[in-house]
Design a protein around this motif. Structure first.
Motif, PDB file in Angstrom:
ATOM      1  N   PHE A 194      -8.549  52.916 113.092  1.00  0.00           N
ATOM      2  CA  PHE A 194      -9.550  53.925 112.795  1.00  0.00           C
ATOM      3  C   PHE A 194     -10.517  54.151 113.958  1.00  0.00           C
ATOM      4  O   PHE A 194     -10.802  53.255 114.746  1.00  0.00           O
ATOM      5  CB  PHE A 194     -10.286  53.549 111.516  1.00  0.00           C
ATOM      6  CG  PHE A 194      -9.330  53.389 110.366  1.00  0.00           C
ATOM      7  CD1 PHE A 194      -8.720  54.496 109.813  1.00  0.00           C
ATOM      8  CD2 PHE A 194      -9.002  52.140 109.892  1.00  0.00           C
ATOM      9  CE1 PHE A 194      -7.805  54.364 108.792  1.00  0.00           C
ATOM     10  CE2 PHE A 194      -8.086  51.985 108.864  1.00  0.00           C
ATOM     11  CZ  PHE A 194      -7.485  53.107 108.316  1.00  0.00           C
ATOM     12  N   ARG A 195     -11.001  55.374 114.042  1.00  0.00           N
ATOM     13  CA  ARG A 195     -11.856  55.837 115.129  1.00  0.00           C
ATOM     14  C   ARG A 195     -13.033  56.606 114.541  1.00  0.00           C
ATOM     15  O   ARG A 195     -13.016  57.018 113.386  1.00  0.00           O
ATOM     16  CB  ARG A 195     -11.077  56.772 116.066  1.00  0.00           C
ATOM     17  CG  ARG A 195      -9.794  56.176 116.651  1.00  0.00           C
ATOM     18  CD  ARG A 195     -10.120  55.148 117.709  1.00  0.00           C
ATOM     19  NE  ARG A 195      -8.938  54.700 118.415  1.00  0.00           N
ATOM     20  CZ  ARG A 195      -8.225  53.639 118.109  1.00  0.00           C
ATOM     21  NH1 ARG A 195      -8.567  52.916 117.044  1.00  0.00           N
ATOM     22  NH2 ARG A 195      -7.177  53.279 118.817  1.00  0.00           N
ATOM     23  N   ALA A 196     -14.016  56.842 115.384  1.00  0.00           N
ATOM     24  CA  ALA A 196     -15.110  57.718 114.977  1.00  0.00           C
ATOM     25  C   ALA A 196     -14.582  59.136 114.789  1.00  0.00           C
ATOM     26  O   ALA A 196     -13.611  59.546 115.441  1.00  0.00           O
ATOM     27  CB  ALA A 196     -16.208  57.692 116.031  1.00  0.00           C
ATOM     28  N   ALA A 197     -15.207  59.882 113.902  1.00  0.00           N
ATOM     29  CA  ALA A 197     -14.780  61.251 113.648  1.00  0.00           C
ATOM     30  C   ALA A 197     -14.950  62.103 114.896  1.00  0.00           C
ATOM     31  O   ALA A 197     -15.914  61.965 115.644  1.00  0.00           O
ATOM     32  CB  ALA A 197     -15.579  61.834 112.490  1.00  0.00           C
ATOM     33  N   THR A 198     -13.987  62.983 115.129  1.00  0.00           N
ATOM     34  CA  THR A 198     -14.049  63.915 116.246  1.00  0.00           C
ATOM     35  C   THR A 198     -13.988  65.329 115.699  1.00  0.00           C
ATOM     36  O   THR A 198     -13.843  65.549 114.506  1.00  0.00           O
ATOM     37  CB  THR A 198     -12.867  63.698 117.212  1.00  0.00           C
ATOM     38  OG1 THR A 198     -11.643  64.001 116.513  1.00  0.00           O
ATOM     39  CG2 THR A 198     -12.827  62.265 117.714  1.00  0.00           C
ATOM     40  N   SER A 199     -14.096  66.303 116.588  1.00  0.00           N
ATOM     41  CA  SER A 199     -14.083  67.703 116.152  1.00  0.00           C
ATOM     42  C   SER A 199     -12.685  68.158 115.753  1.00  0.00           C
ATOM     43  O   SER A 199     -12.527  69.196 115.122  1.00  0.00           O
ATOM     44  CB  SER A 199     -14.614  68.606 117.271  1.00  0.00           C
ATOM     45  OG  SER A 199     -13.830  68.452 118.446  1.00  0.00           O
ATOM     46  N   THR A 200     -11.658  67.394 116.133  1.00  0.00           N
ATOM     47  CA  THR A 200     -10.281  67.782 115.837  1.00  0.00           C
ATOM     48  C   THR A 200      -9.577  66.666 115.076  1.00  0.00           C
ATOM     49  O   THR A 200      -9.005  65.759 115.675  1.00  0.00           O
ATOM     50  CB  THR A 200      -9.505  68.086 117.141  1.00  0.00           C
ATOM     51  OG1 THR A 200     -10.247  69.014 117.930  1.00  0.00           O
ATOM     52  CG2 THR A 200      -8.129  68.660 116.834  1.00  0.00           C
ATOM     53  N   PRO A 201      -9.627  66.709 113.738  1.00  0.00           N
ATOM     54  CA  PRO A 201      -8.920  65.685 112.962  1.00  0.00           C
ATOM     55  C   PRO A 201      -7.406  65.843 113.099  1.00  0.00           C
ATOM     56  O   PRO A 201      -6.900  66.911 113.465  1.00  0.00           O
ATOM     57  CB  PRO A 201      -9.375  65.958 111.529  1.00  0.00           C
ATOM     58  CG  PRO A 201      -9.745  67.402 111.522  1.00  0.00           C
ATOM     59  CD  PRO A 201     -10.301  67.687 112.888  1.00  0.00           C
ATOM     60  N   ARG A 202      -6.677  64.784 112.812  1.00  0.00           N
ATOM     61  CA  ARG A 202      -5.230  64.835 112.888  1.00  0.00           C
ATOM     62  C   ARG A 202      -4.656  65.646 111.728  1.00  0.00           C
ATOM     63  O   ARG A 202      -5.307  65.880 110.720  1.00  0.00           O
ATOM     64  CB  ARG A 202      -4.659  63.420 112.869  1.00  0.00           C
ATOM     65  CG  ARG A 202      -5.022  62.594 114.103  1.00  0.00           C
ATOM     66  CD  ARG A 202      -4.268  61.283 114.102  1.00  0.00           C
ATOM     67  NE  ARG A 202      -2.827  61.529 114.108  1.00  0.00           N
ATOM     68  CZ  ARG A 202      -2.100  61.640 115.213  1.00  0.00           C
ATOM     69  NH1 ARG A 202      -2.674  61.502 116.397  1.00  0.00           N
ATOM     70  NH2 ARG A 202      -0.808  61.858 115.137  1.00  0.00           N
ATOM     71  N   ASP A 203      -3.421  66.079 111.893  1.00  0.00           N
ATOM     72  CA  ASP A 203      -2.708  66.815 110.856  1.00  0.00           C
ATOM     73  C   ASP A 203      -2.029  65.798 109.945  1.00  0.00           C
ATOM     74  O   ASP A 203      -0.989  65.228 110.288  1.00  0.00           O
ATOM     75  CB  ASP A 203      -1.671  67.734 111.509  1.00  0.00           C
ATOM     76  CG  ASP A 203      -0.965  68.637 110.504  1.00  0.00           C
ATOM     77  OD1 ASP A 203      -0.778  68.204 109.346  1.00  0.00           O
ATOM     78  OD2 ASP A 203      -0.577  69.756 110.885  1.00  0.00           O
ATOM     79  N   PHE A 204      -2.620  65.542 108.761  1.00  0.00           N
ATOM     80  CA  PHE A 204      -2.107  64.475 107.912  1.00  0.00           C
ATOM     81  C   PHE A 204      -0.745  64.800 107.315  1.00  0.00           C
ATOM     82  O   PHE A 204       0.017  63.912 106.952  1.00  0.00           O
ATOM     83  CB  PHE A 204      -3.105  64.118 106.797  1.00  0.00           C
ATOM     84  CG  PHE A 204      -3.526  65.253 105.926  1.00  0.00           C
ATOM     85  CD1 PHE A 204      -4.753  65.871 106.135  1.00  0.00           C
ATOM     86  CD2 PHE A 204      -2.721  65.692 104.888  1.00  0.00           C
ATOM     87  CE1 PHE A 204      -5.151  66.928 105.326  1.00  0.00           C
ATOM     88  CE2 PHE A 204      -3.119  66.750 104.081  1.00  0.00           C
ATOM     89  CZ  PHE A 204      -4.337  67.373 104.300  1.00  0.00           C
ATOM     90  N   VAL A 205      -0.400  66.096 107.195  1.00  0.00           N
ATOM     91  CA  VAL A 205       0.930  66.456 106.682  1.00  0.00           C
ATOM     92  C   VAL A 205       2.005  66.006 107.669  1.00  0.00           C
ATOM     93  O   VAL A 205       2.982  65.340 107.304  1.00  0.00           O
ATOM     94  CB  VAL A 205       1.030  67.971 106.426  1.00  0.00           C
ATOM     95  CG1 VAL A 205       2.452  68.345 106.020  1.00  0.00           C
ATOM     96  CG2 VAL A 205       0.039  68.394 105.357  1.00  0.00           C
ATOM     97  N   LYS A 206       1.815  66.343 108.928  1.00  0.00           N
ATOM     98  CA  LYS A 206       2.787  65.932 109.947  1.00  0.00           C
ATOM     99  C   LYS A 206       2.798  64.417 110.114  1.00  0.00           C
ATOM    100  O   LYS A 206       3.855  63.807 110.323  1.00  0.00           O
ATOM    101  CB  LYS A 206       2.477  66.617 111.280  1.00  0.00           C
ATOM    102  CG  LYS A 206       2.720  68.118 111.266  1.00  0.00           C
ATOM    103  CD  LYS A 206       2.437  68.731 112.622  1.00  0.00           C
ATOM    104  CE  LYS A 206       2.706  70.229 112.598  1.00  0.00           C
ATOM    105  NZ  LYS A 206       2.399  70.868 113.915  1.00  0.00           N
TER     106      LYS A 206
END
Length: 232
Positions: A194-206
Motif C-alpha cells: 500500500f501507498r499514499a493516495a495519488t491523483s491517479t488511482p489504479r484500474d481495479f478491474v484490470k
C-alpha cells in the motif's frame, strides 16, 4: 459469492469487466532482474543495526529487499533498504518515509506488518514480517497446484486485505506473485503493497483480471480453472 469477492479484491465493487485479455498477463513485477543488476549493496553476514543480513531477495529502482535476522530474538524479517545514493534526493527520501508511515498504520491479519523504521548516518531502512509459507512464484516453481476450495480462500484473503486498506484511502501497487504467500494450512497473506493516495488511482478491474491470471497458473484441474474463468 465468489464473483462478489473478486469484484472487491482491489477495494471497490467493479462494473462488469471486459472480455479476458488475449495477451500474456502474468502480474509481472516492476523489480529489476537480479541477473541484470550490480552486486547487492549489503553483503551476507553484514550487521546493520540489530540485524544480520542473510540474502538479497530482490531489487527495485529505489530500494533493495533482504532477508535478515534480528539479533537477540532470532526473528527472520524482510529488510527494505533505501539505496544510499537515492537518499540524497529529497523527493525519494520523503516518498520512502511516507511508505513507512502508511505501512505502520495498516493492521490486518492477512497483511505482513511493519516492525520498525531506522535511519542511521549511512542507511535508511525498515523491517517487516516475512510471511509464513511460500509465495506464489515459489509455489509455481515447485509445481504445486490448488483445488477450487483453496483458490476461493486465497481470493477471499487477498480481497479482504485489499478492501481493508483501500477503504481507508490508501492506494497500492499491483501485487505480484512474490507478494502473496500461502502457508501449510493454505492461509494466504500479502506483503504490504500500500501507498499514499495519488491523483491517479489504479484500474481495479484490470488489476483483478491480472490477479486471476496469476491464480490460473496454480489451478488444479478443469474445475478450478473454470472457477477462475467464470470470475472474469
Amino acid at each position: 459469492s465468489e464473483s462478489h469477492l473478486v469484484s472487491e479484491v482491489m477495494g471497490a465493487a467493479a462494473p462488469p469487466p471486459p472480455p479476458p485479455p488475449t495477451g500474456p498477463l502474468s502480474g509481472k513485477t516492476t523489480s529489476i532482474p537480479l541477473s541484470a543488476v550490480a552486486s547487492p549493496i549489503l553483503k551476507t553476514g553484514q550487521v546493520l543495526g540489530s540485524y544480520i543480513i542473510k540474502e538479497r531477495l530482490y531489487e527495485e529502482t529505489d530500494s533493495e529487499t533482504y532477508r535478515a535476522v534480528q539479533q537477540g530474538i532470532a526473528r527472520a524479517v524482510g529488510l527494505v533498504l533505501l539505496k544510499p545514493h537515492r537518499r540524497n534526493d529529497p523527493a525519494v527520501l520523503s516518498s520512502f518515509q511516507e511508505r513507512q508511515r502508511i505501512k505502520a498504520g495498516i493492521t490486518h491479519p492477512h497483511v505482513a506488518p511493519l516492525y520498525e523504521g531506522v535511519q542511521t548516518e549511512d542507511h535508511v531502512f525498515y523491517t517487516r514480517e516475512l510471511p509464513h509459507g511460500r509465495n506464489l512464484a515459489q509455489i509455481t516453481e515447485d509445481g504445486d497446484r490448488f483445488e477450487e476450495r483453496i483458490l476461493v480462500d486465497i481470493i477471499g484473503s487477498v480481497a479482504d486485505a485489499m478492501s481493508y486498506a483501500t477503504q481507508r484511502g490508501h492506494h497500492y501497487r499491483m501485487p505480484t506473485m512474490r507478494d502473496i504467500f500461502v502457508d501449510m494450512e493454505h492461509n494466504a497473506s500479502i506483503v504490504n503493497v500500500f501507498r499514499a493516495a495519488t491523483s491517479t488511482p489504479r484500474d481495479f478491474v484490470k488489476d483483478t483480471q491480472r490477479f486471476l491470471v496469476m491464480l490460473r497458473n496454480l489451478a488444479e484441474g478443469p474445475r478450478a480453472r473454470h472457477l477462475l474463468d467464470d470470475l472474469f
